[in-house]
Scaffold this motif. Structure first.
Motif, PDB file in Angstrom:
ATOM      1  N   LYS A 410       2.936  34.948 101.700  1.00  0.00           N
ATOM      2  CA  LYS A 410       2.347  36.271 101.517  1.00  0.00           C
ATOM      3  C   LYS A 410       2.955  36.899 100.271  1.00  0.00           C
ATOM      4  N   LEU A 411       2.104  37.403  99.394  1.00  0.00           N
ATOM      5  CA  LEU A 411       2.543  37.989  98.126  1.00  0.00           C
ATOM      6  C   LEU A 411       2.169  39.467  98.101  1.00  0.00           C
ATOM      7  N   GLN A 421      -1.014  45.433  95.835  1.00  0.00           N
ATOM      8  CA  GLN A 421      -1.938  44.347  96.144  1.00  0.00           C
ATOM      9  C   GLN A 421      -1.233  43.353  97.051  1.00  0.00           C
ATOM     10  N   THR A 422      -1.895  42.971  98.134  1.00  0.00           N
ATOM     11  CA  THR A 422      -1.335  42.026  99.090  1.00  0.00           C
ATOM     12  C   THR A 422      -2.228  40.804  99.180  1.00  0.00           C
ATOM     13  N   TYR A 423      -1.626  39.632  99.013  1.00  0.00           N
ATOM     14  CA  TYR A 423      -2.356  38.372  99.063  1.00  0.00           C
ATOM     15  C   TYR A 423      -1.757  37.503 100.163  1.00  0.00           C
ATOM     16  N   ASP A 430      -7.617  39.018  98.721  1.00  0.00           N
ATOM     17  CA  ASP A 430      -6.489  39.889  99.025  1.00  0.00           C
ATOM     18  C   ASP A 430      -7.026  41.153  99.673  1.00  0.00           C
ATOM     19  N   THR A 431      -6.130  41.935 100.241  1.00  0.00           N
ATOM     20  CA  THR A 431      -6.569  43.098 101.011  1.00  0.00           C
ATOM     21  C   THR A 431      -6.914  44.281 100.127  1.00  0.00           C
ATOM     22  N   ALA A 432      -6.603  44.208  98.821  1.00  0.00           N
ATOM     23  CA  ALA A 432      -6.804  45.369  97.962  1.00  0.00           C
ATOM     24  C   ALA A 432      -8.105  45.305  97.171  1.00  0.00           C
ATOM     25  N   ASN A 433      -8.348  44.194  96.500  1.00  0.00           N
ATOM     26  CA  ASN A 433      -9.506  44.183  95.608  1.00  0.00           C
ATOM     27  C   ASN A 433     -10.335  42.906  95.690  1.00  0.00           C
ATOM     28  N   LYS A 436      -8.748  36.356  94.918  1.00  0.00           N
ATOM     29  CA  LYS A 436      -8.133  35.220  95.591  1.00  0.00           C
ATOM     30  C   LYS A 436      -6.734  34.983  95.041  1.00  0.00           C
ATOM     31  N   LEU A 437      -5.803  34.620  95.915  1.00  0.00           N
ATOM     32  CA  LEU A 437      -4.447  34.324  95.477  1.00  0.00           C
ATOM     33  C   LEU A 437      -4.444  33.051  94.653  1.00  0.00           C
ATOM     34  N   ARG A 438      -3.944  33.148  93.441  1.00  0.00           N
ATOM     35  CA  ARG A 438      -3.897  31.996  92.547  1.00  0.00           C
ATOM     36  C   ARG A 438      -2.446  31.708  92.165  1.00  0.00           C
ATOM     37  N   ILE A 439      -2.083  30.446  92.227  1.00  0.00           N
ATOM     38  CA  ILE A 439      -0.729  30.062  91.829  1.00  0.00           C
ATOM     39  C   ILE A 439      -0.643  30.115  90.309  1.00  0.00           C
ATOM     40  N   PRO A 440       0.342  30.827  89.741  1.00  0.00           N
ATOM     41  CA  PRO A 440       0.476  30.902  88.282  1.00  0.00           C
ATOM     42  C   PRO A 440       0.619  29.508  87.663  1.00  0.00           C
TER      43      PRO A 440
END
Length: 503
Positions: A410-411, A421-423, A430-433, A436-440
């Motif tokens: 969880k980020l 922003q929560t991913y 994510d719960t804000a916008n 999708k959570l992306r690994i850098p």
């Protein structure tokens, strides 16, 4: 304590506000054996009045660079630990097994690394005695007290002091204390972000990674397993292999003991079973813990655990996260004469044992800035924020590269405008916008590189040595990607790839 010792050169008076009664006779007048006995019979930090350090009984590691810093500040500390506290130095080359992702990484080292096995509880007491002995006339302790608010001059953007309240007098009025320079060393439970918002309407950009880490720690006396190659090793360590195996372990000696039992190895060790992905080891009984490790750990580790006599309660800890405050991004909006240091600025996955040495390096960097004699006092906080963040970046990448593999990661990101922003790993949005959570990309590269580097290092004494220099924070991590090493790693990956394609 390290920060206070460094700054004693530049300030006539240093005040340490400490949440617990650390100057009590229990800490300062007990013999080393009494301290150990006391430690072994305590079930939680609150039972000894160390509620301010909730993780004090968990396994801790001080890397070689951390011990170098302590030794230069307190030259007699090491000898006292060995001669009075029966702490035994051990060789990482000949008396240790360092296993990462199932790969042994300390074979054929080109140089040796000495380490000291010690529990944090004992080290803290011994270090405090040395601090009081060397700098007692300059340092004032306010114990059983908690800072509750900053004293500021908003128009001048300066922190002038703090308000504190004595813990045992809940209804008592707060006390104001002023200083020329304020250092927040309150660690992972710091209130600095709240205070800065209240006092300056300043929002500190942060990134948090929640990866479900937890561990159980206890002290045990080791006995012979029947395998001399295991019995001769003083420490074993592993950080699991996320996500295939989320369980790790560490077994580190803390005391040499006298015993008449010929099967005893004559050492007490701190033993920790750790995990990520919320696969928490049980702590209700040692029998249940052994049953759990039988399923998750290899036979060699289980043989050691079965040959260990438990000498303390099994103490769990499940609240550790990666949490970084990007103070450097605020520039001169950051208030003067005030800094966050160590865990207050950045905390890491405790399995990697970086925290204490990271904080010591921060303190040393602060001393270097004062030593330069070319900075105004009001500018030191900005300069420190930039330099300390570079130190944190090294440790942050080392820790989070592996943590990004956690299936339930969880980020939580907070920008300087307060937008959160929560991913969630494995979730589409994510719960804000709705992003999708992306690994850098840098994390993806490091995950690939670390995998193949560890395979190369298992066959190269020089690469293993370079790796241990980085782990011990005595060298910049960039030595692991110098051109000749980078080519070796790429060659290993290519050879493996083409062998697979032929199959």
């Amino acid at each position: 304590m390290v920060t206070a010792a460094y700054l004693s050169k530049y300030f006539k008076r240093i005040t340490i506000i400490e949440s617990d009664d650390v100057l009590s006779d229990t800490f300062n007048k007990s013999t080393p054996n009494e301290i150990l006995d006391y430690r072994c019979h305590l079930e939680s930090p609150t039972s000894i009045g160390r509620s301010g350090v909730s993780q004090i009984y968990q396994a801790h590691i001080i890397a070689r660079e951390g011990f170098n810093i302590l030794h230069k500040l307190f030259p007699h500390l090491k000898d006292k630990l060995i001669n009075e506290y029966d702490i035994r130095p051990y060789s990482l080359k000949n008396e240790a097994r360092i296993v990462i992702n199932g790969i042994l990484l300390n074979q054929n080292l080109t140089e040796d690394f000495e380490s000291l096995g010690i529990d944090r509880f004992t080290l803290e007491i011994a270090l405090r005695k040395e601090l009081c002995l060397q700098y007692g006339k300059q340092i004032e302790w306010i114990c059983n007290a908690r800072a509750i608010q900053l004293i500021v001059n908003q128009s001048a953007n300066i922190v002038q002091g703090v308000k504190y309240r004595l813990k045992h007098n809940v209804g008592s009025p707060s006390v104001d204390i002023y200083g020329n320079f304020i250092v927040d060393c309150t660690g992972r439970n710091t209130s600095s972000t709240k205070w800065l918002k209240e006092s300056f309407n300043l929002i500190v950009p942060t990134v948090q990674l929640h990866f479900g880490t937890g561990y159980v720690t206890f002290i045990g006396e080791r006995f012979k397993t029947g395998d001399p190659s295991l019995d001769s090793k003083s420490i074993l360590g592993s950080n699991g292999n996320i996500p295939e195996n989320n369980i790790g372990y560490s077994i580190s000696p803390i005391r040499t003991i006298k015993t008449d039992d010929e099967n005893s190895l004559g050492t007490l060790s701190t033993i920790a079973i750790c995990c990520v992905n919320s696969e928490y080891p049980p702590n209700d009984s040692y029998e249940n813990l052994l049953e759990w490790t039988e399923e998750y750990l290899d036979s060699e580790i289980n043989s050691i655990l079965k040959s260990t006599r438990v000498c303390s309660p099994l103490i769990p800890y499940r609240r550790a996260i990666d949490d970084r405050k990007y103070v450097e991004l605020l520039g001169k909006k950051w208030p003067q004469n005030y800094i966050l240091l160590g865990d207050a600025m950045c905390i890491f996955n405790p399995q990697f044992g970086q925290g204490i040495t990271h904080a010591c390096r921060h303190a040393r960097e602060l001393r270097k800035i004062f030593d330069e004699h070319c900075h105004k006092l009001e500018d030191i906080s900005y300069i420190f924020n930039r330099r300390a963040s570079a130190i944190s970046e090294e440790c942050w990448l080392a820790s989070t590269t592996s943590d990004w593999k956690t299936p339930t990661l969880k980020l939580i990101k907070t920008d300087k405008n307060g937008k959160i922003q929560t991913y969630q790993q494995g979730s589409n949005f994510d719960t804000a916008n709705g992003s999708k959570l992306r690994i850098p990309l840098i994390i993806k590269f490091l995950q690939w590189y670390n995998y193949w580097f560890s395979h190369c290092a298992s066959k190269s004494g020089q690469l293993s040595t370079d790796f241990l220099h980085v782990v011990n924070q005595s060298c910049n991590p960039l030595i692991l990607i110098k051109p000749i090493t980078f080519l070796q790693v790429c060659y290993m990956a290519l050879i493996h790839h083409f062998r697979l394609s032929k199959n």
